[in-house]
Design a protein around this motif. Structure first.
Motif, mmCIF file in Angstrom:
data_model
loop_
_atom_site.group_PDB
_atom_site.id
_atom_site.type_symbol
_atom_site.label_atom_id
_atom_site.label_comp_id
_atom_site.label_asym_id
_atom_site.label_seq_id
_atom_site.Cartn_x
_atom_site.Cartn_y
_atom_site.Cartn_z
ATOM 1 N N GLU A 288 0.832 -1.206 0.000
ATOM 2 C CA GLU A 288 0.000 0.000 0.000
ATOM 3 C C GLU A 288 0.863 1.252 0.000
ATOM 4 O O GLU A 288 0.582 2.218 -0.723
ATOM 5 C CB GLU A 288 -0.912 0.001 1.229
ATOM 6 C CG GLU A 288 -2.044 -1.012 1.161
ATOM 7 C CD GLU A 288 -2.848 -1.037 2.447
ATOM 8 O OE1 GLU A 288 -2.441 -0.358 3.423
ATOM 9 O OE2 GLU A 288 -3.884 -1.727 2.487
ATOM 10 N N GLN A 290 3.879 1.477 -1.124
ATOM 11 C CA GLN A 290 4.537 1.576 -2.429
ATOM 12 C C GLN A 290 3.578 2.140 -3.471
ATOM 13 O O GLN A 290 3.948 3.014 -4.265
ATOM 14 C CB GLN A 290 5.041 0.197 -2.861
ATOM 15 C CG GLN A 290 5.762 0.197 -4.197
ATOM 16 C CD GLN A 290 6.236 -1.195 -4.582
ATOM 17 O OE1 GLN A 290 5.948 -2.174 -3.904
ATOM 18 N NE2 GLN A 290 6.960 -1.292 -5.670
ATOM 19 N N VAL A 291 2.344 1.639 -3.483
ATOM 20 C CA VAL A 291 1.349 2.138 -4.440
ATOM 21 C C VAL A 291 1.057 3.616 -4.181
ATOM 22 O O VAL A 291 0.957 4.420 -5.114
ATOM 23 C CB VAL A 291 0.054 1.306 -4.354
ATOM 24 C CG1 VAL A 291 -1.061 1.939 -5.165
ATOM 25 C CG2 VAL A 291 0.318 -0.120 -4.829
ATOM 26 N N GLN A 294 3.947 5.654 -5.413
ATOM 27 C CA GLN A 294 3.945 5.768 -6.871
ATOM 28 C C GLN A 294 2.868 6.729 -7.348
ATOM 29 O O GLN A 294 3.060 7.440 -8.345
ATOM 30 C CB GLN A 294 3.744 4.386 -7.495
ATOM 31 C CG GLN A 294 4.929 3.455 -7.304
ATOM 32 C CD GLN A 294 4.645 2.054 -7.793
ATOM 33 O OE1 GLN A 294 3.483 1.678 -8.040
ATOM 34 N NE2 GLN A 294 5.676 1.238 -7.925
#
Length: 717
Positions: A288, A290-291, A294
């Protein structure tokens, strides 16, 4: 007893099977004597058969040696759904199947017949003729006469519900032990009673480490008893609590746990125990994060993107409204970054952007935010600044950081930056206004020489509004025919004859009158209109030149091409169309280009220049001496002329250095076999100097006066 049919075993048959008399028959079965123990056994059997009819929960049936049903009580009919009239005389296995244990069952019955001994009670799963599956607790025993087994009686009780409970308990135990989530069962005092295997797998603690202790004794990473008290109070009020908790494994490793607590109440509604389910969600949290990263950060530089930056701006504004803490927005644009991309490739450009991002991080505090908006544009949010001086200090630091040489793949590249600064609340109290004003200030920094920073001012905004109006009206000017061309003559220095005319665009602005190119062409370049405007100039100039030829005037027409137009992929098509439409021979068209266009061109430019020269079109380097072209780049292209910039010509009489440069430029042109044109000639002395050093052509106010002859004076068109 009245006359009744008897079954092969000698038992009288009633509607459900053997109909035993109230007293023993005169001749008792073998092994059961009327007097003594045998008689007592027979009496017992009479009483038993009469009793089973009074026990509706016990199904009793009997079979003979062939497996044929000889007795079938009312409970059997209810249990198996088969009345006695349909059961008697039929093989038992047609009525009841013992499924995969049928062979085992047949063996048990055979052993009774063979040995005459009742086996231990057993549980069997059976399937009725109707397809219903049951669990039965069965007692089988032989009934003997004269020492021989005559029938096998079976007493069965339906234990399906009990078996289901047992299966549920087994399944629950399996689920408990094999669940991926840790399960902790606690008593009413929150002391742990049992845990499953997953608890040890996740936490590293064994059952012995925690059983008898409270759940709070685990290292959850939260300090203070109040934290746990709040959880238990919510649990007591709602019978359920769930949430994320930071936790520690036995080995000291941190992880994030998702914990769900539930109250288990007894039949009276009292809280008798509690259950907790614990999951390790560390990997989910990592994904989560990381998303989210990004979604909120620029892929190339790792800096916050526009969405995250705007969110930080809103937070800064909220802080300002509460505490009146000023902050600044710095809008940064890299100067001439496009040239790096075009000349060195996008991989080099990307490496430069990453390096710039790293340098920007070193110029600000942790509380500040740097964002890449896209391309070569960056924006910085300086939180809680003391005033404009602090913003100026950061802007200077950024400019110095960006200006340091950058080494990429063995190349040393130089950069500079233009920065605009807007301060809250002086320059705005909302996101859009502050961003716009910082952008306006950056634009003015770029217009005023680049490599500098500017604070926003209302005057800047007024100029930007004016620029926006120009852009809007430019889009309509072509359609409305508001552009006109004027022509400046080019004269041969030796003969004084007009040999060419340079087309100069003007804009008849409906409100501001006749505008010169510098008032609108930069805007046209920025907003993407320079190519269609340039195409119009080319068509009009070629048409005008053809009319001069038809009138007997042998002059070329010179058309200035912007760098964008010259490097545009459709240039050849545009030139061919203009020549074809006007009927002008290519030799009478002279295209003037800048040194910058030559320097920025790629291998495709060589082919374009060669194609133009093959057609016969002339090519002139305009404003020579003001760019960065090299002798090698000039040799690379088949040019026609060099045009000396007016800045050199104007200082001939006052600056010995400029006076010395002109002969040098002419010498370079001669070495390349190019003709030389001097622009901006205004005096006789300037003309004399140029003639003395071998200049071929000139233009300017002096040339315009000399060309004012009755036989030829091109008019505006």
């Amino acid at each position: 007893m009245s006359e009744q049919a008897r079954d092969p075993t000698g038992w009288p048959s009633g509607p459900r099977g053997p109909d035993l008399p109230a007293s023993p028959p005169a001749a008792a079965p073998e092994g059961i004597s009327p007097d003594g123990p045998g008689r007592q056994a027979l009496d017992w059997l009479y009483r038993f058969v009469a009793a089973i009819e009074m026990a509706p929960a016990v199904a009793v049936h009997s079979t003979d040696a062939a497996g044929i049903v000889r007795f079938w009580n009312h409970a059997c009919a209810q249990l198996f759904g088969i009345p006695a009239s349909h059961a008697l005389g039929r093989p038992l296995r047609e009525l009841v199947s013992h499924l995969e244990r049928q062979a085992e069952f047949d063996g048990v019955i055979a052993e009774i017949w063979h040995g005459g001994v009742a086996p231990a009670p057993r549980d069997w799963q059976v399937e009725t003729a109707a397809g219903r599956r049951l669990w039965l607790h069965s007692n089988h025993f032989p009934v003997k006469r004269d020492g021989a087994t005559q029938q096998v009686f079976c007493m069965e009780v339906d234990i399906t519900a009990r078996k289901q409970v047992e299966a549920n308990l087994v399944q629950a135990a399996r689920v408990f032990e094999n669940a991926h989530e840790a399960i902790i069962v606690m008593d009413a005092e929150y002391r742990v009673q049992t845990v499953n295997r997953a608890f040890t797998d996740i936490t590293g603690f064994s059952a012995a480490d925690i059983v008898g202790s409270t759940l709070a004794s685990l290292p959850w990473g939260e300090a203070g008893a109040g934290f746990y008290e709040s959880i238990w109070s919510q649990l007591d009020g709602h019978d359920r609590w769930q949430g994320e908790l930071p936790a520690l494994r036995k080995n000291g490793e941190h992880y994030t746990a998702w914990v769900a607590l539930s109250t288990i109440r007894d039949p009276h509604g009292e809280a008798g125990s509690y259950m907790a389910m614990l999951s390790d969600i560390s990997e989910r949290k990592r994904v989560e994060a990381q998303v989210r990263h990004q979604a909120e950060h620029d892929v190339l530089t790792g800096l916050p993107n526009r969405a995250l930056f705007l969110d930080r701006m809103h937070h800064a504004l909220a802080t300002w409204r509460r505490q009146r803490d000023s902050f600044a927005v710095l809008f940064l644009d890299l100067d001439r970054f496009k040239a790096i991309n075009d000349n060195n490739g996008h991989q080099t450009g990307d490496a430069v952007l990453r390096e710039v991002a790293a340098r920007l991080r070193g110029c600000v505090r942790r509380v500040d935010t740097i964002s890449r908006l896209g391309g070569d544009e960056f924006v910085v949010l300086l939180a809680d600044i003391g005033g404009g001086d602090q913003a100026a200090h950061v802007a200077n630091a950024v400019m110095q950081a960006v200006s340091r040489p950058i080494d990429v793949a063995g190349q040393t590249l130089s950069l500079s930056a233009s920065i605009g600064v807007a301060i809250c609340p002086t320059d705005g109290v909302d996101v859009d206004t502050l961003m716009h004003h910082a952008d306006v200030a950056m634009y003015h920094a770029k217009q005023n020489g680049r490599s500098s920073f500017r604070f926003f001012s209302p005057e800047m905004n007024a100029r930007m509004v004016e620029r926006g109006d120009i852009e809007k009206r430019l889009r309509q000017a072509l359609e409305r025919g508001e552009f006109v061309l004027e022509y400046q003559p080019e004269l041969d220095i030796g003969s004084g004859k007009v040999i060419g005319m340079e087309a100069l665009i003007r804009w008849r602005h409906p409100e501001r009158g006749l505008l010169l190119p510098h008032a609108f062409l930069p805007v046209a370049e920025e907003c993407g209109l320079i190519v269609p405007i340039g195409d119009w100039v080319l068509r009009e100039a070629c048409t005008r030149a053809r009319s001069w030829r038809d009138a007997g005037h042998a002059v070329t027409v010179a058309v200035n091409l912007s760098d964008i137009q010259f490097l545009h992929g459709r240039l050849l098509d545009t030139v061919d169309a203009a020549l074809a439409q006007s009927g002008l021979a290519p030799a009478w068209l002279d295209l003037e280009i800048t040194e910058g266009a030559i320097m920025r061109g790629d291998d495709g430019l060589d082919a374009t220049v060669a194609a133009l020269r093959e057609r016969g079109v002339q090519l002139t380097i305009d404003r020579f001496g003001t760019g960065l072209s090299s002798l090698s780049s000039l040799r690379r292209f088949p040019l026609s002329k060099l045009k000396i910039d007016r800045s050199f010509v104007s200082d001939i009489e006052h600056d010995p250095m400029d006076a010395a440069l002109i002969p040098a430029i002419i010498a370079v042109a001669r070495s390349l076999r190019l003709r030389v044109v001097a622009e901006g000639v205004e005096t006789e002395e300037q003309l004399r100097f140029l003639r003395q050093h071998g200049c071929d052509e000139y233009q300017g106010y002096y040339a315009a006066g000399a060309s004012a002859r009755p036989d030829f004076k091109p008019a505006p068109h």
